[in-house]
Write a protein that holds these residues in place. Structure first.
Motif, PDB file in Angstrom:
ATOM      1  N   UNK A  47     -72.120  46.832 -32.192  1.00  0.00           N
ATOM      2  CA  UNK A  47     -73.278  47.685 -31.912  1.00  0.00           C
ATOM      3  C   UNK A  47     -73.997  48.114 -33.184  1.00  0.00           C
ATOM      4  N   UNK A  48     -73.778  47.401 -34.279  1.00  0.00           N
ATOM      5  CA  UNK A  48     -74.349  47.840 -35.549  1.00  0.00           C
ATOM      6  C   UNK A  48     -75.878  47.888 -35.496  1.00  0.00           C
ATOM      7  N   UNK A  49     -76.495  47.021 -34.700  1.00  0.00           N
ATOM      8  CA  UNK A  49     -77.956  47.067 -34.591  1.00  0.00           C
ATOM      9  C   UNK A  49     -78.425  48.344 -33.890  1.00  0.00           C
ATOM     10  N   UNK A  50     -77.665  48.798 -32.880  1.00  0.00           N
ATOM     11  CA  UNK A  50     -78.000  50.066 -32.221  1.00  0.00           C
ATOM     12  C   UNK A  50     -77.789  51.238 -33.173  1.00  0.00           C
ATOM     13  N   UNK A  51     -76.701  51.202 -33.920  1.00  0.00           N
ATOM     14  CA  UNK A  51     -76.413  52.262 -34.889  1.00  0.00           C
ATOM     15  C   UNK A  51     -77.468  52.297 -35.983  1.00  0.00           C
TER      16      UNK A  51
END
Length: 469
Positions: free
Chosen positions: A92-96
């Motif tokens: 989920x790094x893109x959401x973070x």
């Protein structure tokens, strides 16, 4: 003084509890408080978030008097009914990154990787027998529409020197899962599966061994804010200057939090043991597996050869309040069995021995949020785990412990702290009615895309209206 009235969970009947909870047993529950009592920190909720927060507080402030009050028994909520999948926040790094910036996103992702190592150490030392198997987490596609769902996360990882994922070929997926339905994907090698109820009960035992008081079958009816705040139960009160709300979906009883939360459920089945059949398919490991469809599909093989197969339903709770239907929906197993047969046609004759449901607290950003209630600096919360919590709640415990202790550090200043930057959801009944329309569109689109067919423009538009899209 402000009074907060909490909703009471509809306790699941023994036969409606998850396979994990029935398998783990659990032993005798602890007694409710008696009369009037005091402590330094009261934690409402005995799941992963509450237990990890208590353990982090004990590490940092050994003299604190910490009390956990749990409406049913520790792990009976989401912590004991999830899919048992363990993976980091790198997925989920893109959401973070969108919410907190890349530096904080990387720090949080690395903290979840550290949490997996902490779980491994707890198991290796014999402290908690949680059935942890770090055989990898597979994120796969079984249709054209699902292809590349992971590309943003993988690209961000690579751009920042994090080589966390490896691509998978169709043959590798078949060899590891025993199915040729998914044909492309990635794997996070240092991830896998766990028996989630055993983890929750192990954390409970660890907390009690470290002097943390735990009272089960002790629902909190209301909280009166103040210095200290007062928790009211059936025939007891508990006073504490610091209170932590760690009640997952039931935190939506608080209007301030409900504006940022929506509650859905996930439906899960577990088959009878099929070890011989699964061995012949070549499915022998403890990988966790996800299919990248809109209503995410997740599954694993248990050590005794059961298939645990879960799927998001999109069923939204009216007014954010989970009912008894969020323990078990008798018709809910139908969709899961259909998908099980799609992914594993050879298991059409397999007997399903368990089916259950669990509520999931979601935010529009699909990431949890922490902080204290408005004008209540002594009442803290951590909610919105969106169904991903086994490696994330150890990090949540660090954030909440820093907030409770008034620390000026990276955890208390995390970008996940504070409601002000989070999206607000529509009021009822608009939220519920809109969610039902969107859910129907998502299901229709999902079912067509699984067959590599296209949905119509209206369905595509309606299905795009999910929070955070």
């Amino acid at each position: 003084m402000t009074t907060y009235r909490l909703w009471q969970p509809a306790v699941a009947a023994p036969a409606d509890r998850s396979f994990w909870l029935q398998d783990a047993g659990g032993g005798p529950v602890t007694r409710p408080p008696t009369g009037d009592a005091d402590c330094d920190v009261a934690i409402v909720g005995g799941g992963y978030t509450g237990l990890w927060t208590a353990l982090r507080l004990r590490e940092q402030a050994p003299d604190l008097r910490i009390t956990i009050v749990e409406a049913d028994f520790c792990g009976s909520g989401a912590s004991g009914r999830n899919g048992g999948q363990v993976h980091t926040w790198f997925a989920e790094i893109d959401l973070l990154e969108r919410l907190v910036g890349i530096d904080e996103a990387l720090r949080l992702c690395r903290a979840t990787a550290d949490a997996i190592e902490e779980l491994a150490a707890l198991q290796a030392s014999g402290t908690i027998d949680m059935g942890l198997r770090l055989d990898g987490w597979l994120w796969t596609a079984s249709s054209i529409a699902q292809e590349g769902a992971w590309e943003k996360a993988v690209a961000l990882c690579r751009a920042n020197g994090e080589d966390r994922f490896r691509p998978l070929t169709a043959e590798e997926i078949r060899q590891r899962t025993g199915s040729d339905v998914s044909y492309t994907g990635i794997v996070e090698p240092r991830a896998g599966t766990v028996q989630p109820a055993k983890l929750a009960l192990g954390l409970r035992a660890l907390a009690m061994s470290r002097g943390i008081a735990i009272h089960e079958r002790s629902p909190v009816r209301q909280i009166d804010s103040g210095s200290p705040s007062t928790l009211h139960g059936d025939g007891w009160t508990l006073r504490a200057p610091k209170v932590v709300l760690a009640t997952s979906a039931w935190a939506s009883a608080i209007p301030e939090l409900r504006r940022h939360l929506y509650i859905v459920d996930s439906q899960i089945i577990a088959t009878a043991p099929l070890a011989g059949t699964l061995d012949r398919l070549g499915w022998t490991g403890g990988e966790s597996i996800c299919d990248a469809q809109s209503h995410v599909l997740y599954y694993q093989r248990t050590p005794d050869g059961r298939v645990v197969f879960g799927r998001g339903s999109g069923n939204v709770a009216y007014f954010g309040r989970p009912t008894a239907a969020y323990n078990r929906r008798p018709t809910g197993r139908i969709d899961n069995i259909r998908e099980l047969h799609r992914v594993y046609p050879t298991l059409r004759g397999a007997r399903v021995e368990y089916d259950w449901t669990g509520p999931i607290d979601c935010t529009p950003e699909h990431l949890p949020v922490f902080g204290h209630l408005e004008k209540q600096p002594g009442i803290f919360f951590g909610v919105g785990f969106n169904g991903t919590g086994i490696a994330q709640t150890p990090v949540a415990g660090r954030i909440l412990a820093s907030l409770v202790l008034g620390r000026d550090d990276a955890w208390s200043h995390s970008g996940l702290v504070g409601l002000s930057r989070r999206s607000t959801l529509p009021p009822e009944p608009i939220r519920y009615l809109g969610a039902r329309i969107v859910r129907r569109a998502i299901r229709a689109r999902n079912d067509r895309e699984i067959r590599n067919e296209s949905a119509g423009p209206l369905v595509r538009w309606l299905s795009s209206l999910t929070p955070g899209s």
